[in-house]
Scaffold this motif. Structure first.
Motif, PDB file in Angstrom:
ATOM      1  N   ARG A   1      -4.558   2.219  -0.983  1.00 51.48           N
ATOM      2  CA  ARG A   1      -3.756   3.416  -0.761  1.00 51.48           C
ATOM      3  C   ARG A   1      -4.208   4.150   0.490  1.00 51.48           C
ATOM      4  N   LYS A   2      -3.260   4.842   1.121  1.00 48.26           N
ATOM      5  CA  LYS A   2      -3.610   5.778   2.190  1.00 48.26           C
ATOM      6  C   LYS A   2      -3.621   7.182   1.588  1.00 48.26           C
ATOM      7  N   PHE A   3      -4.626   7.971   1.961  1.00 49.62           N
ATOM      8  CA  PHE A   3      -4.763   9.312   1.392  1.00 49.62           C
ATOM      9  C   PHE A   3      -4.650  10.376   2.476  1.00 49.62           C
ATOM     10  N   ILE A   4      -3.928  11.439   2.154  1.00 51.23           N
ATOM     11  CA  ILE A   4      -3.880  12.610   3.028  1.00 51.23           C
ATOM     12  C   ILE A   4      -4.446  13.776   2.234  1.00 51.23           C
ATOM     13  N   ILE A   5      -5.551  14.347   2.738  1.00 54.98           N
ATOM     14  CA  ILE A   5      -6.170  15.470   2.039  1.00 54.98           C
ATOM     15  C   ILE A   5      -5.759  16.764   2.728  1.00 54.98           C
ATOM     16  N   ALA A   6      -5.199  17.698   1.960  1.00 59.99           N
ATOM     17  CA  ALA A   6      -4.985  19.044   2.482  1.00 59.99           C
ATOM     18  C   ALA A   6      -6.215  19.841   2.081  1.00 59.99           C
ATOM     19  N   ASP A   7      -7.013  20.208   3.072  1.00 64.74           N
ATOM     20  CA  ASP A   7      -8.254  20.919   2.806  1.00 64.74           C
ATOM     21  C   ASP A   7      -7.995  22.407   3.010  1.00 64.74           C
ATOM     22  N   ALA A   8      -7.742  23.111   1.905  1.00 65.71           N
ATOM     23  CA  ALA A   8      -7.395  24.532   2.004  1.00 65.71           C
ATOM     24  C   ALA A   8      -8.651  25.369   1.791  1.00 65.71           C
ATOM     25  N   PRO A   9      -8.791  26.450   2.560  1.00 64.06           N
ATOM     26  CA  PRO A   9      -9.972  27.293   2.413  1.00 64.06           C
ATOM     27  C   PRO A   9     -10.061  27.907   1.020  1.00 64.06           C
TER      28      PRO A   9
ATOM     29  N   LYS B   1      -7.042  15.770   6.433  1.00 62.23           N
ATOM     30  CA  LYS B   1      -7.977  14.662   6.645  1.00 62.23           C
ATOM     31  C   LYS B   1      -7.370  13.384   6.081  1.00 62.23           C
ATOM     32  N   TYR B   2      -7.822  12.260   6.620  1.00 68.49           N
ATOM     33  CA  TYR B   2      -7.207  10.984   6.263  1.00 68.49           C
ATOM     34  C   TYR B   2      -8.256   9.956   5.915  1.00 68.49           C
ATOM     35  N   PHE B   3      -8.000   9.179   4.906  1.00 68.09           N
ATOM     36  CA  PHE B   3      -8.785   7.967   4.707  1.00 68.09           C
ATOM     37  C   PHE B   3      -7.939   6.979   3.931  1.00 68.09           C
TER      38      PHE B   3
ATOM     39  N   MET C   1       0.846  -1.200   0.000  1.00 70.65           N
ATOM     40  CA  MET C   1       0.000   0.000   0.000  1.00 70.65           C
ATOM     41  C   MET C   1       0.878   1.245   0.000  1.00 70.65           C
ATOM     42  N   ASP C   2       0.532   2.218  -0.836  1.00 67.96           N
ATOM     43  CA  ASP C   2       1.334   3.438  -0.818  1.00 67.96           C
ATOM     44  C   ASP C   2       0.502   4.637  -0.385  1.00 67.96           C
ATOM     45  N   LEU C   3       1.026   5.824  -0.649  1.00 69.14           N
ATOM     46  CA  LEU C   3       0.497   7.029  -0.039  1.00 69.14           C
ATOM     47  C   LEU C   3       0.287   8.088  -1.108  1.00 69.14           C
ATOM     48  N   LEU C   4      -0.874   8.739  -1.100  1.00 71.55           N
ATOM     49  CA  LEU C   4      -1.115   9.867  -2.004  1.00 71.55           C
ATOM     50  C   LEU C   4      -1.543  11.077  -1.184  1.00 71.55           C
ATOM     51  N   ARG C   5      -0.843  12.198  -1.410  1.00 70.76           N
ATOM     52  CA  ARG C   5      -1.244  13.445  -0.758  1.00 70.76           C
ATOM     53  C   ARG C   5      -1.893  14.326  -1.804  1.00 70.76           C
ATOM     54  N   PHE C   6      -3.106  14.805  -1.515  1.00 67.98           N
ATOM     55  CA  PHE C   6      -3.728  15.694  -2.493  1.00 67.98           C
ATOM     56  C   PHE C   6      -4.410  16.879  -1.832  1.00 67.98           C
ATOM     57  N   ILE C   7      -4.666  17.884  -2.658  1.00 66.83           N
ATOM     58  CA  ILE C   7      -5.314  19.103  -2.174  1.00 66.83           C
ATOM     59  C   ILE C   7      -6.580  19.316  -3.000  1.00 66.83           C
ATOM     60  N   THR C   8      -7.591  19.878  -2.356  1.00 67.76           N
ATOM     61  CA  THR C   8      -8.813  20.191  -3.082  1.00 67.76           C
ATOM     62  C   THR C   8      -8.903  21.704  -3.236  1.00 67.76           C
ATOM     63  N   ALA C   9      -9.327  22.156  -4.408  1.00 68.08           N
ATOM     64  CA  ALA C   9      -9.491  23.590  -4.631  1.00 68.08           C
ATOM     65  C   ALA C   9     -10.837  23.841  -5.268  1.00 68.08           C
ATOM     66  N   GLY C  10     -11.442  24.919  -4.877  1.00 62.28           N
ATOM     67  CA  GLY C  10     -12.735  25.264  -5.444  1.00 62.28           C
ATOM     68  C   GLY C  10     -13.191  26.511  -4.737  1.00 62.28           C
ATOM     69  N   SER C  11     -14.075  27.289  -5.361  1.00 61.00           N
ATOM     70  CA  SER C  11     -14.526  28.475  -4.648  1.00 61.00           C
ATOM     71  C   SER C  11     -15.639  28.090  -3.687  1.00 61.00           C
ATOM     72  N   VAL C  12     -16.095  29.073  -2.927  1.00 63.63           N
ATOM     73  CA  VAL C  12     -16.923  28.812  -1.761  1.00 63.63           C
ATOM     74  C   VAL C  12     -18.084  27.854  -2.009  1.00 63.63           C
ATOM     75  N   ASP C  13     -18.806  28.062  -3.080  1.00 67.47           N
ATOM     76  CA  ASP C  13     -20.016  27.266  -3.254  1.00 67.47           C
ATOM     77  C   ASP C  13     -19.868  26.113  -4.244  1.00 67.47           C
ATOM     78  N   ASP C  14     -18.636  25.766  -4.537  1.00 69.82           N
ATOM     79  CA  ASP C  14     -18.446  24.697  -5.506  1.00 69.82           C
ATOM     80  C   ASP C  14     -18.643  23.308  -4.920  1.00 69.82           C
ATOM     81  N   GLY C  15     -18.784  23.238  -3.594  1.00 70.14           N
ATOM     82  CA  GLY C  15     -19.060  21.940  -2.985  1.00 70.14           C
ATOM     83  C   GLY C  15     -17.832  21.182  -2.538  1.00 70.14           C
ATOM     84  N   LYS C  16     -16.780  21.946  -2.208  1.00 65.45           N
ATOM     85  CA  LYS C  16     -15.510  21.312  -1.830  1.00 65.45           C
ATOM     86  C   LYS C  16     -15.642  20.502  -0.542  1.00 65.45           C
ATOM     87  N   SER C  17     -16.216  21.128   0.483  1.00 63.43           N
ATOM     88  CA  SER C  17     -16.364  20.427   1.754  1.00 63.43           C
ATOM     89  C   SER C  17     -17.296  19.230   1.610  1.00 63.43           C
ATOM     90  N   THR C  18     -18.334  19.390   0.800  1.00 62.74           N
ATOM     91  CA  THR C  18     -19.253  18.278   0.578  1.00 62.74           C
ATOM     92  C   THR C  18     -18.522  17.123  -0.096  1.00 62.74           C
TER      93      THR C  18
END
Lengths: 413, 300
Positions: free
Chosen positions: A81-89, A74-76, A1-18
């Motif tokens: 694979r193990k995932f690390i999410i960088a949740d940037a505002p 956040k982690y899942f 199993m390996d590791l992926l680090r990713f970031i999510t980008a989107g403006s306020v109402d694009d549904g990023k947190s969802t």
């Protein structure tokens, strides 16, 4: 199993947190007590709606104001694979937070609202992804349920984005039509979007090749700490501890210590208390050298047949992160891996417009969230690579000497 | 061919962070409670610094309400690796400062720990304290940096955190401030257990199934001890339990389990539907922001 680090980008109402909530929820990474907690806080709980976005806002002020203040991680995991999410505002202090989250990510998910298509924000996210040299871009076209799952709408957005991606030099781009709210194409393939034949978002995240992003060609070893037990039986033990940020080292390799330029050979490599014949990035190891040479924290041990640049004049693309403006002539500390050196920002050459990539000539100062090209002179020679060639030895930070705050992210050109 | 498993990635990152502490600070410490996370930290420190000595002592802020098994393990581990262990007692701080102990059935000294911790930091002049907190534990922790700067009162200001870029950690501080460093930030509970299994790390016995007299309280099982006042009508029984976390006897609940090996535990954790802290920590339930508030006051 390996590791992926990713970031999510989107403006306020694009549904990023969802989207993040959905990934965690559908991959069963949310526990019952955590769900109950957000259920209690969800405003529409009477209608049975859970606000998955609440999962990502961890601070009291964020919940009170309904905004995201800072990057959260956040982690899942899936069996693959193990995932690390960088949740940037998405909104305030925009560039600075995205640069922070993107600096250690392998992939970026750019969310686009299917109703609005490619907008200014999309362009800005993509420009930052290109400046930070993120190896993989996933464009998730969200809210497909609100455009009747239209293939035409999707295709038109893909055409628009692809043209922009080409102009920005973004190479690995994957497009997925999704509905974060309904879970379409997030973990499972959607039946509602029947014309889409590609994989779900999770499948893409599971299968993107990240191993090849680790540079095994240019060997760089910044020395963090010298291990000298000075006991009777280990009287002559002198090991250089650090992380191999890139490349491969073998016992017997001829190496050069920078910035001094002294050469010697590797006499032993240790990892986890065992001697090994070779080591590779990103392992943390201890190196032993054949000759008794002067090596201390801040030095970089490289292979003699592949040297980085060594010098005091750096051309740098800089993201300014402090509320106090940057003024040419100011002195800062520059930290590149374990190297810490006094430096002066000699000149602000131009400012990059993060909406258009246009260059505006010689501004007097840079303010929070500006990206500028600067010339930095360091007090001592530094061993560096161009960020474009080798992220791990071309990304540095600037530190304010009095407040000690990290004020700038440097990508050395 | 040159591929690392995710546990190797996490291990290498944690070792790198510990060595940054050694390289950047004058007087670091490693906060060590005898629980699985700090035991993992000690194991990582052995990998980071052996054959040399640790560049820091192990420091335990002992509330006086710890499980005796954990304390015994703490002392034995420190002795077996021949590293310095500093223990400071919350009870001493309570006496010296005239602090008021919380009252009630599950009166916990958890919040009072902060006073002893800050005093100990001052006593030794520690400029960095390595801790075993993980971002998956709690939502306020998910927001915290790996190098987390605290002011001279030990306070964390979540709105004034330094951006953390690439793998470069800025440990510059003013005198009186200190940095809390969390090398296993990116590990989850399951990662810890998988690592413990892989590395064959020894743990205190209370992590494994054993019989214990427990009080059932609001769905949680709390070990009976001299620190908990039993009242008439309390439901006390002997059950086969184990612990997912090791905190104070007053605020850590056991889970019913027959898991007697690490393999069993991993199977249970994969199947569980309740988070580690949700299932076992009474202190986090005080309010929605209990952890955040404690951290702002200097808690680790």
């Amino acid at each position: 199993m390996d590791l992926l680090r990713f970031i999510t980008a989107g403006s306020v109402d694009d549904g990023k947190s969802t989207l993040i909530g959905r990934l965690l929820y559908d991959s069963k990474s949310i526990m019952i007590d955590q769900l109950e907690a957000i259920e209690r806080q969800s405003k529409n709980k009477e209608e049975g709606e859970i606000d998955l976005a609440l999962l990502t806002d961890g601070l009291r002020a964020e919940r009170e104001q309904g905004i995201t203040i800072d990057v959260a991680y956040k982690y899942f995991s899936t069996p693959k694979r193990k995932f690390i999410i960088a949740d940037a505002p998405g909104h305030i202090q925009y560039t600075r937070n995205m640069v922070t989250g993107a600096s250690n990510s392998d992939l970026i998910i750019i969310l686009i609202d299917a109703r609005s298509g490619v907008v200014e924000q999309t362009r800005r996210h993509s420009i930052i992804a290109s400046l930070l040299k993120l190896p993989h871009v996933v464009v998730a076209i969200n809210k497909m349920d609100l455009v009747e799952h239209s293939q035409d709408v999707f295709n038109n957005i893909v055409i628009d984005y692809a043209a922009m991606a080409k102009s920005l030099g973004l190479e690995q781009v994957t497009y997925i039509p999704i509905s974060a709210l309904n879970g379409d194409n997030i973990v499972e393939k959607s039946t509602a979007i029947s014309w889409y034949e590609g994989p779900s978002l999770l499948k893409v995240l599971e299968n993107v090749q990240v191993q090849k992003d680790i540079n095994l060609t240019h060997a760089r070893f910044p020395v963090q700490y010298v291990i000298r037990p000075q006991t009777e039986e280990l009287h002559d033990y002198r090991g250089y501890a650090g992380k191999l940020v890139s490349g491969v080292y073998k016992k017997g390799d001829t190496v050069t210590i920078l910035p001094s330029g002294t050469s010697t050979t590797i006499s032993a490599i240790e990892t986890g208390g065992k001697q090994v014949e070779e080591a590779f990035a990103p392992q943390s190891i201890i190196l032993h050298l054949a000759d008794d040479v002067d090596v201390s924290r801040g030095d970089v041990i490289v292979k003699s047949d592949d040297l980085p640049s060594v010098g005091q004049d750096l051309e740098v693309l800089l993201c300014w992160m402090d509320s106090k403006p940057l003024v040419a002539g100011r002195k800062y500390l520059l930290q590149l891996n374990s190297t810490l050196v006094k430096s002066v920002v000699k000149e602000i050459s131009y400012k990059v417009d993060v909406n258009t990539l246009e260059q505006h000539q010689a501004p007097e100062q840079a303010v929070l969230n500006d990206i500028v090209k600067v010339v930095i002179k360091t007090a001592k020679p530094v061993a560096f690579d161009a960020y474009e060639k080798l992220r791990v030895n071309g990304g540095a930070i600037l530190i304010d000497e009095t407040s000690h705050v990290t004020v700038g992210a440097c990508m050395i050109q | 061919m040159y591929e690392l498993d995710y546990l190797d990635h996490l291990e290498s990152e944690a070792i790198h962070i510990m060595r940054e502490v050694a390289g950047q600070f004058e007087k670091p410490a490693l906060l060590f409670s005898g629980g699985k996370d700090s035991i993992t930290l000690v194991h990582l420190a052995l990998k980071a610094f052996r054959p040399g000595k640790f560049p820091f002592p192990l420091v335990h802020i002992d509330t006086g309400h710890n499980f005796p098994e954990a304390l015994r393990f703490r002392d034995e581990l420190a002795a077996s690796i021949d590293e310095k262990l500093v223990v400071r007692q919350v009870g001493d701080t309570i006496k010296a400062k005239g602090l008021t102990e919380p009252k009630g059935k599950f009166a916990s000294r958890n919040a009072l720990q902060t006073f002893t911790l800050l005093d100990t930091i001052e006593e030794f002049g520690f400029d960095a304290c390595i801790g075993g907190a993980r971002r998956d534990e709690e939502k306020a922790r998910a927001k915290e940096r790996i190098f987390s700067v605290r002011d001279e009162f030990g306070q964390w200001d979540p709105k004034l955190q330094r951006p953390e870029l690439w793998n470069t950690y800025n440990g510059r501080i003013n005198k009186g401030e200190n940095v809390r460093v969390f090398p296993i930030s990116n590990w989850t509970e399951l990662d810890i257990w998988n690592y413990i299994r892989r590395e064959k790390i020894a743990l205190p016995s209370i992590y494994f199934a054993h019989e214990r007299e427990v009080l059932e309280h609001e769905g949680q099982l709390v070990a009976t001890s001299e620190f908990i006042q039993l009242e008439p009508g309390d439901k006390v029984s002997t059950k086969t339990v184990r612990y997912r976390t090791v905190g104070d006897m007053t605020c850590t609940a056991a889970v019913e389990s027959s898991a007697s090996s690490i393999d069993d535990i991993i199977r249970e954790i994969i199947a569980t539907k309740t988070s580690e802290r949700g299932e076992t920590r009474i202190d986090d339930k005080v309010s929605e922001a209990a952890m955040e508030d404690r951290k702002k006051n200097g808690y680790f």
